[in-house]
Design an enzyme around this catalytic site. Structure first.
Site, PDB file in Angstrom:
ATOM      1  N   TYR A   1       0.849  -1.190   0.000  1.00  0.00           N
ATOM      2  CA  TYR A   1       0.000   0.000   0.000  1.00  0.00           C
ATOM      3  C   TYR A   1       0.888   1.245   0.000  1.00  0.00           C
ATOM      4  O   TYR A   1       2.106   1.152  -0.014  1.00  0.00           O
ATOM      5  CB  TYR A   1      -1.002  -0.065   1.165  1.00  0.00           C
ATOM      6  CG  TYR A   1      -1.878  -1.300   1.044  1.00  0.00           C
ATOM      7  CD1 TYR A   1      -2.682  -1.478  -0.088  1.00  0.00           C
ATOM      8  CD2 TYR A   1      -1.843  -2.326   1.977  1.00  0.00           C
ATOM      9  CE1 TYR A   1      -3.448  -2.626  -0.252  1.00  0.00           C
ATOM     10  CE2 TYR A   1      -2.604  -3.480   1.820  1.00  0.00           C
ATOM     11  CZ  TYR A   1      -3.406  -3.626   0.696  1.00  0.00           C
ATOM     12  OH  TYR A   1      -4.150  -4.762   0.515  1.00  0.00           O
TER      13      TYR A   1
ATOM     14  N   ARG B   1       2.883  -1.100  11.022  1.00  0.00           N
ATOM     15  CA  ARG B   1       3.004  -2.423  10.378  1.00  0.00           C
ATOM     16  C   ARG B   1       3.935  -2.290   9.195  1.00  0.00           C
ATOM     17  O   ARG B   1       3.724  -1.461   8.306  1.00  0.00           O
ATOM     18  CB  ARG B   1       1.673  -2.999   9.951  1.00  0.00           C
ATOM     19  CG  ARG B   1       1.880  -4.337   9.226  1.00  0.00           C
ATOM     20  CD  ARG B   1       0.643  -5.198   9.091  1.00  0.00           C
ATOM     21  NE  ARG B   1       0.518  -6.109  10.212  1.00  0.00           N
ATOM     22  CZ  ARG B   1      -0.114  -7.277  10.173  1.00  0.00           C
ATOM     23  NH1 ARG B   1      -0.705  -7.681   9.065  1.00  0.00           N
ATOM     24  NH2 ARG B   1      -0.181  -8.048  11.231  1.00  0.00           N
TER      25      ARG B   1
HETATM   26  C1  LIG Z   1      -9.181 -12.046   5.974  1.00  0.00           C
HETATM   27  C2  LIG Z   1      -7.858 -11.372   6.122  1.00  0.00           C
HETATM   28  C3  LIG Z   1      -7.775  -9.986   6.016  1.00  0.00           C
HETATM   29  C4  LIG Z   1      -6.557  -9.342   6.215  1.00  0.00           C
HETATM   30  N1  LIG Z   1      -6.538  -7.971   6.229  1.00  0.00           N
HETATM   31  C5  LIG Z   1      -5.407  -7.329   6.609  1.00  0.00           C
HETATM   32  C6  LIG Z   1      -5.421  -5.940   6.850  1.00  0.00           C
HETATM   33  O1  LIG Z   1      -6.451  -5.290   6.819  1.00  0.00           O
HETATM   34  N2  LIG Z   1      -4.246  -5.357   7.164  1.00  0.00           N
HETATM   35  C7  LIG Z   1      -3.081  -6.065   7.285  1.00  0.00           C
HETATM   36  O2  LIG Z   1      -2.032  -5.486   7.564  1.00  0.00           O
HETATM   37  N3  LIG Z   1      -3.062  -7.389   7.103  1.00  0.00           N
HETATM   38  C8  LIG Z   1      -4.195  -8.045   6.795  1.00  0.00           C
HETATM   39  N4  LIG Z   1      -4.203  -9.394   6.712  1.00  0.00           N
HETATM   40  C9  LIG Z   1      -2.967 -10.120   7.059  1.00  0.00           C
HETATM   41  C10 LIG Z   1      -3.033 -10.595   8.511  1.00  0.00           C
HETATM   42  O3  LIG Z   1      -3.140  -9.502   9.409  1.00  0.00           O
HETATM   43  C11 LIG Z   1      -1.805 -11.452   8.881  1.00  0.00           C
HETATM   44  O4  LIG Z   1      -0.661 -10.646   8.841  1.00  0.00           O
HETATM   45  C12 LIG Z   1      -1.641 -12.642   7.955  1.00  0.00           C
HETATM   46  O5  LIG Z   1      -2.881 -13.270   7.673  1.00  0.00           O
HETATM   47  C13 LIG Z   1      -0.704 -13.678   8.555  1.00  0.00           C
HETATM   48  O6  LIG Z   1      -1.187 -14.127   9.802  1.00  0.00           O
HETATM   49  P1  LIG Z   1      -1.974 -15.542   9.978  1.00  0.00           P
HETATM   50  O7  LIG Z   1      -1.033 -16.610   9.454  1.00  0.00           O
HETATM   51  O8  LIG Z   1      -2.191 -15.648  11.475  1.00  0.00           O
HETATM   52  O9  LIG Z   1      -3.230 -15.497   9.194  1.00  0.00           O
HETATM   53  C14 LIG Z   1      -5.388 -10.078   6.478  1.00  0.00           C
HETATM   54  C15 LIG Z   1      -5.478 -11.471   6.560  1.00  0.00           C
HETATM   55  C16 LIG Z   1      -6.687 -12.120   6.402  1.00  0.00           C
HETATM   56  C17 LIG Z   1      -6.747 -13.610   6.545  1.00  0.00           C
END
Ligand SMILES: Cc1cc2nc3c(=O)[nH]c(=O)nc-3n(C[C@H](O)[C@H](O)[C@H](O)COP(=O)(O)O)c2cc1C
Length: 377
Positions: free
Chosen positions: A190, A238
């Site tokens: 972004y 982040r």
């Molecule tokens: C449905 C979904 C939406 C996400 N939206 C964002 C977001 O808005 N901002 C962001 O920085 N990361 C976003 N992510 C990334 C997560 O915050 C996280 O960094 C990533 O899924 C890895 O973690 P996990 O293995 O626990 O899912 C999103 C992930 C998922 C699954």
């Protein structure tokens, strides 16, 4: 006789950031839901956040929330670009507050990754016309974010200043909405990450070129938001700490950035990766558990700044070790919490926390304690 309670697992120790204390080190990672109406969270968001609010995490950071209407990723993204968006967020922060969970909002400008379809609609560029038509996007340079995508228009210096002002205005609205902390989205391709990365920033003015100039806008945003929010309110960043490809942003660059962010009052770096050349971790790939933890560890050590580790942290013992070994100060979970909102409760049982039911609200804790007795635990 009273005594000092045993310290218990590291994952369940409180974490203090400025004037805010998280009751444990488990954080709901920001997760876009793509279901907002004109940037306003609605019934879906309330239900989605209730699952976490009632389930014992230390903090919950809300989804990438646009600071301008054109800074959305999709038509369904939440926003804080106008005052009408404050009240619906207030209802959500109140729900969390009622249950002892610290709330954060992730403020974002999507830059050249804006005007795309929702993930389940393909995540590609929106059509020129129709009910969900594309809008014009700005970026550091006119470099398409994916092969075949419309390139963003190179932002003018005046537009860059407008971006800073939009982050400031949105952070003030976040304070009014009752958030306890603000996270700036400097990751995943972004706008702020796109300014940092040499892959997408080809400018030769004060905002592009060497690392110091590529960091200029991100640091201006951090500094301006820090000045706009109360001193006791933590400010998080982040980061995509590496672009993971030759010629992209490196971990070494990001350590320089982290030190500069620290000097401007950022309190913690939320350590992610990818989003420009390589996909964000969430895309369907096989990755080892805790694969991004070394990034959080490096920033914590080299920049001397608290960090949050994220990415395939699903196991309570691993999560506890990450904190206990000082590799990160807290862990964020996304998909695992969708699958198991009561993860904190289950982790408390796994890690042998005394009275694990205490992480849950009373009406749940009461009956689950009885269930535990019935099960002989
Ligand atoms: C449905 C979904 C939406 C996400 N939206 C964002 C977001 O808005 N901002 C962001 O920085 N990361 C976003 N992510 C990334 C997560 O915050 C996280 O960094 C990533 O899924 C890895 O973690 P996990 O293995 O626990 O899912 C999103 C992930 C998922 C699954």
């Amino acid at each position: 006789m009273s005594g000092t309670p045993p310290p218990g697992p590291a994952l369940f120790q409180p974490l203090r950031l400025r004037g805010v204390t998280l009751r444990n080190r488990i954080v709901v990672s920001p997760m876009c839901q793509y279901l907002a109406e004109e940037g306003r969270p609605g019934a879906w968001h309330m239900a989605h956040h209730a699952r976490f609010a009632l389930s014992g995490p230390g903090a919950s950071i809300m989804e990438a929330t646009a600071v301008t209407r054109d800074g959305r990723i999709t038509h369904g993204c939440t926003g804080l670009w106008e005052d009408s968006q404050v009240a619906p967020w207030s209802a959500i922060t109140q729900l969390y507050r009622d249950h002892g969970v610290v709330t954060g909002i992730q403020l974002n400008h999507a830059g050249g990754k804006g005007a795309t379809a929702r993930p389940w609609e393909g995540a590609g560029p929106l059509p020129e016309e129709g009910p969900e038509a594309a809008w014009a996007c700005i970026g550091p340079s006119a470099v398409p974010m994916r092969p075949g995508w419309r390139p963003p228009r190179q932002a003018t210096e005046a537009e860059i200043e407008d971006v800073v002002a939009a982050f400031v205005a949105a952070s003030r609205r976040a304070v009014r909405a009752g958030f306890d902390l603000v996270e700036l989205h400097g990751a995943h391709g972004y706008l702020l990450h796109a300014f940092l990365s040499p892959l997408t920033n080809r400018r030769d003015d004060a905002y592009g070129g060497d690392l110091a100039r590529r960091m200029r806008l991100p640091l201006m945003v951090a500094e301006a938001v820090r000045a706009a929010i109360p001193p006791e309110m933590p400010l998080l960043w982040r980061a995509s700490l590496t672009d993971t490809v030759e010629g992209g942003l490196t971990l070494e660059d990001s350590i320089v950035l982290a030190r500069a962010l620290k000097a401007r009052g950022v309190d913690l770096v939320d350590c992610s990766a990818g989003g420009i050349a390589a996909p964000v971790s969430l895309l369907a790939q096989k990755v080892p558990h805790g694969f991004q933890v070394p990034l959080a560890e490096a920033v914590r050590r080299e920049a001397d700044l608290p960090t949050m580790a994220v990415g395939m942290i699903t196991d309570a013992v691993l999560a506890d070790r990450i904190v206990a070994e000082g590799r990160a100060d807290c862990v964020a979970l996304a998909r695992e919490l969708i699958a198991d909102p009561a993860w904190a409760y289950h982790a408390a049982i796994t890690l042998g926390v005394a009275d694990p039911e205490a992480v849950l609200p009373q009406p749940y804790a009461f009956y689950l304690r009885r269930r535990a007795q019935a099960q002989g635990r």
